[in-house]
Design an enzyme around this catalytic site. Structure first.
Site, PDB file in Angstrom:
ATOM      1  N   ASP A   4      62.457  27.087  42.405  1.00  0.00           N
ATOM      2  CA  ASP A   4      62.024  25.720  42.636  1.00  0.00           C
ATOM      3  C   ASP A   4      62.703  25.239  43.930  1.00  0.00           C
ATOM      4  O   ASP A   4      63.741  25.782  44.334  1.00  0.00           O
ATOM      5  CB  ASP A   4      62.436  24.843  41.447  1.00  0.00           C
ATOM      6  CG  ASP A   4      62.180  23.374  41.692  1.00  0.00           C
ATOM      7  OD1 ASP A   4      61.031  23.027  42.023  1.00  0.00           O
ATOM      8  OD2 ASP A   4      63.132  22.581  41.571  1.00  0.00           O
ATOM      9  N   ARG A  30      63.630   9.331  43.444  1.00  0.00           N
ATOM     10  CA  ARG A  30      63.470  10.604  42.747  1.00  0.00           C
ATOM     11  C   ARG A  30      62.968  10.388  41.317  1.00  0.00           C
ATOM     12  O   ARG A  30      62.083  11.107  40.843  1.00  0.00           O
ATOM     13  CB  ARG A  30      64.802  11.363  42.735  1.00  0.00           C
ATOM     14  CG  ARG A  30      64.776  12.681  41.965  1.00  0.00           C
ATOM     15  CD  ARG A  30      63.747  13.649  42.507  1.00  0.00           C
ATOM     16  NE  ARG A  30      63.883  14.969  41.893  1.00  0.00           N
ATOM     17  CZ  ARG A  30      62.983  15.951  42.018  1.00  0.00           C
ATOM     18  NH1 ARG A  30      61.894  15.768  42.746  1.00  0.00           N
ATOM     19  NH2 ARG A  30      63.181  17.111  41.433  1.00  0.00           N
ATOM     20  N   SER A  55      56.795  25.333  44.213  1.00  0.00           N
ATOM     21  CA  SER A  55      57.143  23.913  44.101  1.00  0.00           C
ATOM     22  C   SER A  55      55.926  23.035  43.864  1.00  0.00           C
ATOM     23  O   SER A  55      54.792  23.394  44.220  1.00  0.00           O
ATOM     24  CB  SER A  55      57.842  23.474  45.395  1.00  0.00           C
ATOM     25  OG  SER A  55      58.082  22.092  45.403  1.00  0.00           O
ATOM     26  N   ASN A  56      56.183  21.867  43.287  1.00  0.00           N
ATOM     27  CA  ASN A  56      55.168  20.818  43.221  1.00  0.00           C
ATOM     28  C   ASN A  56      54.935  20.175  44.581  1.00  0.00           C
ATOM     29  O   ASN A  56      53.972  19.439  44.763  1.00  0.00           O
ATOM     30  CB  ASN A  56      55.593  19.735  42.223  1.00  0.00           C
ATOM     31  CG  ASN A  56      55.343  20.128  40.775  1.00  0.00           C
ATOM     32  OD1 ASN A  56      54.552  21.021  40.487  1.00  0.00           O
ATOM     33  ND2 ASN A  56      56.028  19.470  39.851  1.00  0.00           N
ATOM     34  N   TYR A  90      63.056  21.437  45.154  1.00  0.00           N
ATOM     35  CA  TYR A  90      63.776  20.167  45.147  1.00  0.00           C
ATOM     36  C   TYR A  90      64.831  20.102  44.040  1.00  0.00           C
ATOM     37  O   TYR A  90      64.513  20.186  42.859  1.00  0.00           O
ATOM     38  CB  TYR A  90      62.795  19.010  44.999  1.00  0.00           C
ATOM     39  CG  TYR A  90      61.784  18.950  46.120  1.00  0.00           C
ATOM     40  CD1 TYR A  90      62.184  18.692  47.427  1.00  0.00           C
ATOM     41  CD2 TYR A  90      60.429  19.176  45.881  1.00  0.00           C
ATOM     42  CE1 TYR A  90      61.272  18.639  48.467  1.00  0.00           C
ATOM     43  CE2 TYR A  90      59.504  19.129  46.915  1.00  0.00           C
ATOM     44  CZ  TYR A  90      59.931  18.859  48.204  1.00  0.00           C
ATOM     45  OH  TYR A  90      59.019  18.814  49.240  1.00  0.00           O
TER      46      TYR A  90
END
Length: 221
Positions: free
Chosen positions: A11, A42, A117-118, A13
């Site tokens: 991932d 966030r 990642s998103n 972040y």
């Protein structure tokens, strides 16, 4: 004895990059409120992509991030100009990496090393490039290709299709407990990078291992 891992999947972040390294940029515009805005930014970012996934209203991560920033600033009873938006979004493309990342990626050379990642490509690609990790990584994958956010099963399936590996050949690493739960449910081996010493998620999906930083994963070699 650890299983043979063909793909080390990270991932981005919170795992490779510190999302709260934007605090200073926030504080420059909003003195004494930078930390609160960063934390709120966030928090709302996560909420918004979870909500969009459940509602079936996908939007690219850069839009989600902008919406979350706008909310976080309003939450602190401040106003955000267009120029400030652009500056703070640009800061998200220049996040600090955690100090051990380069050393660990270097130690894993010869394997498939992939960021998954998103984040949308227009956020991830400059972030990876400015960090100097491009030459150490095999690929960078974004859920934007299939428009299904993690932790949906369809998102993790993208890893199998793109990398041509089986679930049991993947070690997935994230600092986010929800992401680890999603990956474990899908069938990946999982390493939770528990940087903040948080309790395990109560979802009945225990990670294969827990480390305080990425250095621990070299034992999977």
């Amino acid at each position: 004895m650890k299983p043979e891992i063909k793909a080390f999947v990270f991932d981005a972040y919170g795992t490779l990059f510190d999302v709260h390294s934007v605090t200073k940029a926030c504080d420059d515009f909003f003195p004494d409120k930078g930390e609160a805005i960063s934390q709120g930014w966030r928090k709302k970012q996560l909420e918004y992509f979870f909500l969009r996934q459940v509602m079936g209203r996908y939007a690219p991560f850069d839009q989600v991030t902008l919406d979350a920033l706008r909310y976080a600033v309003k939450e602190q009873q401040e106003e955000l100009s267009h120029e400030q938006e652009l500056t703070l979004l640009d800061a998200y493309k220049k996040l600090d990496s955690y100090k051990e990342v380069k050393e660990v990626l270097s130690a894993l050379q010869g394997r498939k090393l992939v960021v998954f990642s998103n984040g949308s490509p227009n956020m991830l690609e400059p972030l990876v490039e400015q960090s100097g990790f491009s030459s150490l990584l095999t690929d960078t994958l974004s859920v934007d290709k299939i428009k299904q956010f993690k932790p949906s099963p369809a998102s993790y399936n993208q890893v199998l299709e793109e990398l041509n590996v089986r679930r049991e050949e993947v070690l997935f690493m994230s600092s986010n407990g929800w992401d680890i739960s999603g990956a474990k449910s899908f069938g990946f081996h999982t390493a939770w990078i528990n940087r903040n010493e948080l309790p395990q998620e109560e979802l009945g999906l225990k990670p294969d291992c827990v480390y305080t930083d990425l250095k621990g994963i070299v034992e999977w070699l």
